[in-house]
Structure formats: C-alpha cells, structure tokens
Design an enzyme around this catalytic site. Structure first.
Site, PDB file in Angstrom:
ATOM      1  N   ASP A  60       0.824  -1.195   0.000  1.00 10.58           N
ATOM      2  CA  ASP A  60       0.000   0.000   0.000  1.00 10.58           C
ATOM      3  C   ASP A  60       0.864   1.253   0.000  1.00 10.58           C
ATOM      4  O   ASP A  60       1.679   1.459   0.899  1.00 10.58           O
ATOM      5  CB  ASP A  60      -0.891  -0.037   1.241  1.00 10.58           C
ATOM      6  CG  ASP A  60      -1.802   1.166   1.303  1.00 10.58           C
ATOM      7  OD1 ASP A  60      -2.442   1.443   0.273  1.00 10.58           O
ATOM      8  OD2 ASP A  60      -1.848   1.834   2.335  1.00 10.58           O
ATOM      9  N   THR A  93      -3.092   4.968  -4.012  1.00 13.36           N
ATOM     10  CA  THR A  93      -2.025   5.704  -3.333  1.00 13.36           C
ATOM     11  C   THR A  93      -0.691   5.573  -4.057  1.00 13.36           C
ATOM     12  O   THR A  93       0.085   6.511  -4.092  1.00 13.36           O
ATOM     13  CB  THR A  93      -1.876   5.223  -1.886  1.00 13.36           C
ATOM     14  OG1 THR A  93      -1.863   3.800  -1.892  1.00 13.36           O
ATOM     15  CG2 THR A  93      -3.025   5.705  -1.055  1.00 13.36           C
ATOM     16  N   THR A  94      -0.447   4.399  -4.617  1.00 13.28           N
ATOM     17  CA  THR A  94       0.780   4.243  -5.382  1.00 13.28           C
ATOM     18  C   THR A  94       0.681   5.063  -6.662  1.00 13.28           C
ATOM     19  O   THR A  94       1.627   5.749  -7.052  1.00 13.28           O
ATOM     20  CB  THR A  94       1.002   2.761  -5.758  1.00 13.28           C
ATOM     21  OG1 THR A  94       0.764   1.968  -4.614  1.00 13.28           O
ATOM     22  CG2 THR A  94       2.400   2.535  -6.255  1.00 13.28           C
ATOM     23  N   ASP A 383      -8.667  -1.027   1.793  1.00 15.05           N
ATOM     24  CA  ASP A 383      -8.702  -0.440   0.448  1.00 15.05           C
ATOM     25  C   ASP A 383      -9.967  -0.881  -0.289  1.00 15.05           C
ATOM     26  O   ASP A 383     -10.679  -0.070  -0.865  1.00 15.05           O
ATOM     27  CB  ASP A 383      -7.488  -0.895  -0.380  1.00 15.05           C
ATOM     28  CG  ASP A 383      -6.253  -0.066  -0.066  1.00 15.05           C
ATOM     29  OD1 ASP A 383      -6.302   0.658   0.947  1.00 15.05           O
ATOM     30  OD2 ASP A 383      -5.277  -0.141  -0.823  1.00 15.05           O
TER      31      ASP A 383
HETATM   32  P1  ADP Z   1      -2.672   1.776  -5.944  1.00 17.21           P
HETATM   33  O1  ADP Z   1      -2.062   1.896  -4.584  1.00 17.21           O
HETATM   34  O2  ADP Z   1      -2.411   2.986  -6.776  1.00 17.21           O
HETATM   35  O3  ADP Z   1      -4.104   1.374  -5.908  1.00 17.21           O
HETATM   36  P2  ADP Z   1      -2.186  -0.878  -6.883  1.00 17.21           P
HETATM   37  O4  ADP Z   1      -0.953  -1.632  -6.568  1.00 17.21           O
HETATM   38  O5  ADP Z   1      -3.448  -1.255  -6.187  1.00 17.21           O
HETATM   39  O6  ADP Z   1      -1.861   0.641  -6.678  1.00 17.21           O
HETATM   40  O7  ADP Z   1      -2.407  -0.980  -8.454  1.00 17.21           O
HETATM   41  C1  ADP Z   1      -3.483  -0.376  -9.085  1.00 17.21           C
HETATM   42  C2  ADP Z   1      -3.350  -0.478 -10.564  1.00 17.21           C
HETATM   43  O8  ADP Z   1      -3.388  -1.829 -11.002  1.00 17.21           O
HETATM   44  C3  ADP Z   1      -4.516   0.228 -11.231  1.00 17.21           C
HETATM   45  O9  ADP Z   1      -4.033   1.020 -12.284  1.00 17.21           O
HETATM   46  C4  ADP Z   1      -5.368  -0.927 -11.746  1.00 17.21           C
HETATM   47  O10 ADP Z   1      -6.084  -0.557 -12.894  1.00 17.21           O
HETATM   48  C5  ADP Z   1      -4.340  -1.973 -12.033  1.00 17.21           C
HETATM   49  N1  ADP Z   1      -4.928  -3.319 -12.000  1.00 17.21           N
HETATM   50  C6  ADP Z   1      -5.534  -3.913 -10.949  1.00 17.21           C
HETATM   51  N2  ADP Z   1      -5.957  -5.153 -11.287  1.00 17.21           N
HETATM   52  C7  ADP Z   1      -5.598  -5.353 -12.568  1.00 17.21           C
HETATM   53  C8  ADP Z   1      -5.741  -6.446 -13.498  1.00 17.21           C
HETATM   54  N3  ADP Z   1      -6.349  -7.568 -13.147  1.00 17.21           N
HETATM   55  N4  ADP Z   1      -5.245  -6.285 -14.738  1.00 17.21           N
HETATM   56  C9  ADP Z   1      -4.624  -5.151 -15.101  1.00 17.21           C
HETATM   57  N5  ADP Z   1      -4.453  -4.099 -14.273  1.00 17.21           N
HETATM   58  C10 ADP Z   1      -4.925  -4.176 -13.031  1.00 17.21           C
HETATM   59 MG    MG Z   2      -4.922  -0.410  -5.132  1.00 17.74          MG
END
Ligand code: ADP
Ligand code: MG
Length: 547
Positions: A60, A93-94, A383
């Site tokens: 996170d 957040t990332t 989240d």
């Molecule tokens: P954040 O802290 O920004 O939420 P995450 O590590 O949760 O970061 O990653 C979020 C990103 O991953 C988003 O851009 C989302 O669209 C992408 N994402 C999540 N699941 C999938 C998936 N199954 N296939 C492709 N992209 C995905």
């Molecule tokens: Mg996320």
C-alpha cells in the site's frame, strides 16, 4: 568598500534557483522509484523494518510512504498526497505518487533548458482540468441496476483493488465478503461500523463475515465458566457502568463514632451493587456487556441466573453492538439479536452477535499465518472496502489496467496539437507522463513495456473509439479490453489521483528557494539531544546542515 548586508542569521542555509528546483525533482523521482515496483497485480511488496525491530510488509503506497520516514522537505509532499488520497478515496495511493514523480520527471529537461516553471505549471493545470473532464466523460454509471447485479459489479471493483495485494489469490472470496459488509452498513457514513478482527493462524479461507459483531472474549472472573455461551434471540444489555464491589471509602469520607455502625457501611456497599445487578436481571437481558469492569461478584451472580456477561468491552465494539442491536449506548441499552454465541476461533474465544435487527454492522474475522500477513490483509481489505463504498456512493467506474490513462494521454496529445506555442510541448509531456501507469504495470509483470505500449497506443488511436477501454492484460502480457474483463476502478479514484498528483507537481515546481532557519534546527537538535540525555545539542556547525 561596500558594507556587507546581513539579512539572515548566521548559519542560515539557502539554496535557490534552478539548482534547487532540480534537486527537489531528483528527490521526488527517487521516492517515486521506491514505490514504483509495488504498482499493480504483479507489483512487489516492500518489507520495512525500523530500529525497534517491528516489521511491516506492505503493498500500500500510503503505508509505505508513512513508514519510510522521509526527511527531504520536497519529497515529504508526496507523503502528504499519498495520505490524502488514502483518506479521501482509500485506493490509488501508489498511482498518485507515481504520477506526481513522473510529471516532474517530464518537466526536468524543460527546467534544465531554462523554461520558467510558471509556464510549466500553467500548462500542467490546463492538462489536468482537461484530463479530469475526460475521465468524467468516459466514466460509466452502474446506477439503476438490480441489487444482485450491482453487488456483482461492486465485487468486480473490489477484486480489482485486491488483485494487487498479498491476498490477491483469494480475491473473489474476499471481494464478496467486502461487498456484503459494505452493503450491510448501508449508507451510514461511519466506516468503523465494519470491524476487522485478526486471529493469527489458520488459513485465509477460514476468514469469515459476521452479519453483526464479533470481538475477542474479554478478561473474565471466576464463575464465567458456568455462564451459558449460546442464546437464541437474547436481549442484550449494554452498559457504561462498573459492576464491581467498590470500597466506597475511595469515593467518600465517612466518620463513625460507634464501631457497630461500620457494618451498615459495608452493607450499603453490597446493597449498591446488588441493586444494580437486580435491575440488570429485571430488564430480562440475557447478555450483559459493559465498557467498564464486571467484577467476580457480578460474574457469579449472573452465572447463577444463566446470564452471559463480559466486562471491559472496547468502546468501538460496544458501539457496533449498539448499532447492530438497535439503540445507543447510554448508561444502559437494551437490544437484541438472533444468535449470540461464544465460539472458538483459532486460539481465541470470540463473542459473536449475529442476525441483528438493525443490521447496520458487519465484522470480518481475518485468519492467516503470520502477523505481518494478517496486517497487510487488513490494509488490503480496507482499500477494498473504501473502493466499494466509493463505488456505491458515486457509482461511476472507469476501465483500469492503464486503459483510462492511455485514453486521457491520447486525448491530451491530440489536444496539444491544436495549441500554438511552448504550451504544446508541456501538455505533450503531461500526456506522456500518464503512460507511466500502463508501462509500470508491464514492467512489474515482466512484460515488454515498449511492445505493449505500442499496441495500446495503436488501439487507442483507432478512429472508431472502440479501443478506448483497452489496457494491459496482466495474464498474457498482451492487451485486453479492461472493461470486458471487469478490471474496473471507481472514477473518483482516478480523478482524485490526477488532481492531487498535478497539484503536488505544481507545488514543487513553484518552489525556487528553500531556507533553513538555524534556530528551528537547533531547537530540534536540542529536543533530540535532550531525549538521549546528552544535554544541549547546540553549536552545530555549517557542515551539519545537510542531512
Ligand atoms: P494503488 O495503490 O495505486 O491502488 P495498486 O498496486 O493497487 O496501486 O495498483 C493499481 C493499478 O493496477 C490500477 O491502475 C489498476 O487498474 C491496475 N490493475 C488492478 N488489477 C488489474 C488487473 N487484473 N489487470 C490489469 N491491471 C490491473
Ligand atoms: Mg490499489
């Protein structure tokens, strides 16, 4: 000879101009590089341990940024936007940190070439407004669907959030759980109505949802064993009073002239508590909970009357019981639920209230191996809960997996061509920076990012607009329609991320000088030195300023 003008105190450190701006940009980029690899379903986790030996494993962004303990003043801004993203929307957040860092990285060559940062700021702001308008335009509403259908769609959103987490392997299992929990509390704004309890050990799949309240058995006195541990439709009494034999001498001073009167004082003490206990029993309650202690006398008294009691219940838990069973905790509340039970969960005893009439709470009991694991699982569920709540409230979603980012990027590039002047370049850079999301998703999954991005650009450039929802296909390393694959994100996550990242980037671009006041530093130094018992830590030389 000209007299020297002394403006600032001796020892003041000022750095200014282009060099300062570039150094800030470098610091921010460095922070971006730290969280970069955690993005997306194939992102890696970070293990952070501090000098006290506590270990956190997290994916996170906000948690990582908080734990990194960043001292660089400009880079600290990123910590703040990650935090605000976390509290505003709960996810992304990332993304927000990464975007801010990328905006600045794109701005760097311009700054080096002597472009005035105000020009950059103006273009970035315009680009951000355009981008947000575009997101709103592309967002798809899930309003007007049946409850069942809606639940399914919300579960997809939750699953997308969870797919990047440690518990991603069980995302469907947890997504349904999260949606049920959020649906249970309805449109109540209090997030703490959803409780998450962690019980180490067991399997992730042993986690379960209680449509009511569950909490760990509180400390109890002798007599507790004889109390019944299961009721159907019991009345529940929630108290905010102590049920303990009190030495009233602590509360009042009593002067006796005759030793025989002493007995009456002792009797009075007993009467007070018996009076309270009788009232509890009269209320017809079968379960008595109190925020304050329930002593051994009361425990035995209740046991004799087949009543269950628990003292020192955490306030949050008590409030949840109140919300679930109906009523509010005052000095006493009477509520009810379908089933009350004390159950063994792993190594712990749990008090579980389920089938509550007001039903506006839910509790997720999390199971799993190591402590760090469950803690990360809790953060991930948080989240997901936030996302589902957002989606319920705003009910518009955009395709994830970098699809929306590519689409905005394309839109901005197109738009930039209509602009004459330098601004064209800046907006183009902003558009390029947005591509960092799909690129990083690829990098983290080990795909050929250039190849995938080219395919995506081609797809999004299609005149018909049918490629608009294509994003990275995390399973095959190609591209896929994110919308059709249910990789969805609430629109508000993206809007907030773009907004916050642009603001942070502009803020950093607008700083051309940092001044370090020697006084505030020595005050800090003193505090640190004092804490370590070294006495005064003054007299710092110039060489100590940069840390
Ligand atoms: P954040 O802290 O920004 O939420 P995450 O590590 O949760 O970061 O990653 C979020 C990103 O991953 C988003 O851009 C989302 O669209 C992408 N994402 C999540 N699941 C999938 C998936 N199954 N296939 C492709 N992209 C995905
Ligand atoms: Mg996320």
């Amino acid at each position: 000879q000209q007299p020297q003008i002394i403006l600032l105190k001796e020892g003041t450190d000022t750095s200014q101009g282009k060099a300062q701006l570039l150094s800030n940009i470098n610091a921010v980029t460095a922070v971006g590089d730290v969280v970069r690899t955690t993005l997306g379903p194939r992102g890696m986790d970070k293990l952070i341990h501090d000098d006290k030996g506590s270990v956190t494993i997290s994916n996170d962004g906000a948690t990582i940024m908080k734990l990194l303990d960043i001292v660089h003043p400009a880079a600290k801004i990123l910590v703040d936007i990650a935090k605000s993203q976390d509290s505003e929307v709960g996810d992304g957040t990332t993304t927000v940190v990464l975007l801010a860092a990328e905006f600045l990285k794109e701005a760097k060559p311009f700054v080096e070439d002597g472009v005035h940062s105000q020009n950059l700021i103006r273009s970035y702001r315009t680009a951000s407004t355009l981008a947000i308008e575009k997101v709103k335009e592309l967002a798809v509403s899930i309003e007007g669907k049946s409850v069942e259908e809606k639940k399914g769609l919300l579960a997809k959103c939750a699953a997308t959030t969870l797919s990047s987490k440690l518990i991603g392997g069980e995302k469907e299992f947890f997504a349904t759980m999260v949606v049920d929990a959020v649906m249970a509390i309805g449109d109540d704004d209090r997030l703490n109505l959803i409780g998450i309890k962690k019980v180490p050990g067991g399997n992730m799949r042993d986690s379960f949802l209680v449509d009511g309240v569950a909490f760990k058995k509180t400390f109890s006195y002798a007599g507790f064993e004889q109390q019944p541990k299961k009721f159907d439709n019991p009345k529940i009494l929630l108290l905010n009073i102590e049920l303990e034999l009190k030495s009233e001498k602590e509360n009042a001073e009593i002067r006796l002239s005759d030793p025989s009167q002493y007995q009456s004082i002792v009797d009075a003490e007993w009467n007070i508590i018996y009076d309270k206990l009788d009232k509890c029993v009269e209320s017809g309650a079968k379960v008595v909970l109190s925020r304050l202690a329930i002593g051994d006398l009361a425990t035995q008294y209740f046991a004799d009357r087949d009543i269950f009691c628990a003292g020192r219940v955490a306030e949050q838990d008590l409030n949840r019981v109140a919300a679930a069973a109906g009523g509010t905790v005052q000095t006493s509340v009477l509520g009810t639920c379908e089933i009350f039970e004390e159950k063994q969960v792993g190594g712990e005893r749990f008090n579980i209230f389920s089938g509550c009439p007001s039903g506006r709470t839910a509790t997720i009991v999390l199971r799993g191996g190591a402590d760090q694991f469950i803690e990360e699982a809790e953060r991930s569920l948080h989240d997901a809960i936030m996302i589902v709540r957002r989606a319920v409230k705003n009910s518009t979603v955009v395709p994830g997996g970098g699809a929306i980012d590519m689409e905005i990027s394309k839109y901005l590039r197109q738009h930039s061509r209509t602009i004459a002047g330098k601004s064209q370049l800046f907006i183009n850079s902003y558009a390029k920076a947005l591509e960092v999301i799909p690129r990083q998703l690829c990098d983290n999954a080990g795909f050929d990012a250039t190849d995938v991005l080219n395919k995506l650009r081609q797809k999004h450039a299609m005149q018909s607009g049918e490629g608009a929802s294509y994003g990275v296909d995390i399973n095959t390393g190609g591209i896929a329609d994110s919308f059709a694959n249910f990789v969805w994100e609430p629109a508000v996550v993206k809007i907030n991320a773009i907004n916050a990242a642009t603001e942070a980037a502009c803020l950093i671009l607008s700083v051309d000088e940092t001044v370090k006041n020697p006084k505030s530093e020595s005050a800090q130094g003193d505090a640190a030195a004092g804490a370590m018992g070294r006495g005064r830590g003054g007299g710092r030389g110039r060489g100590m300023r940069r840390r």
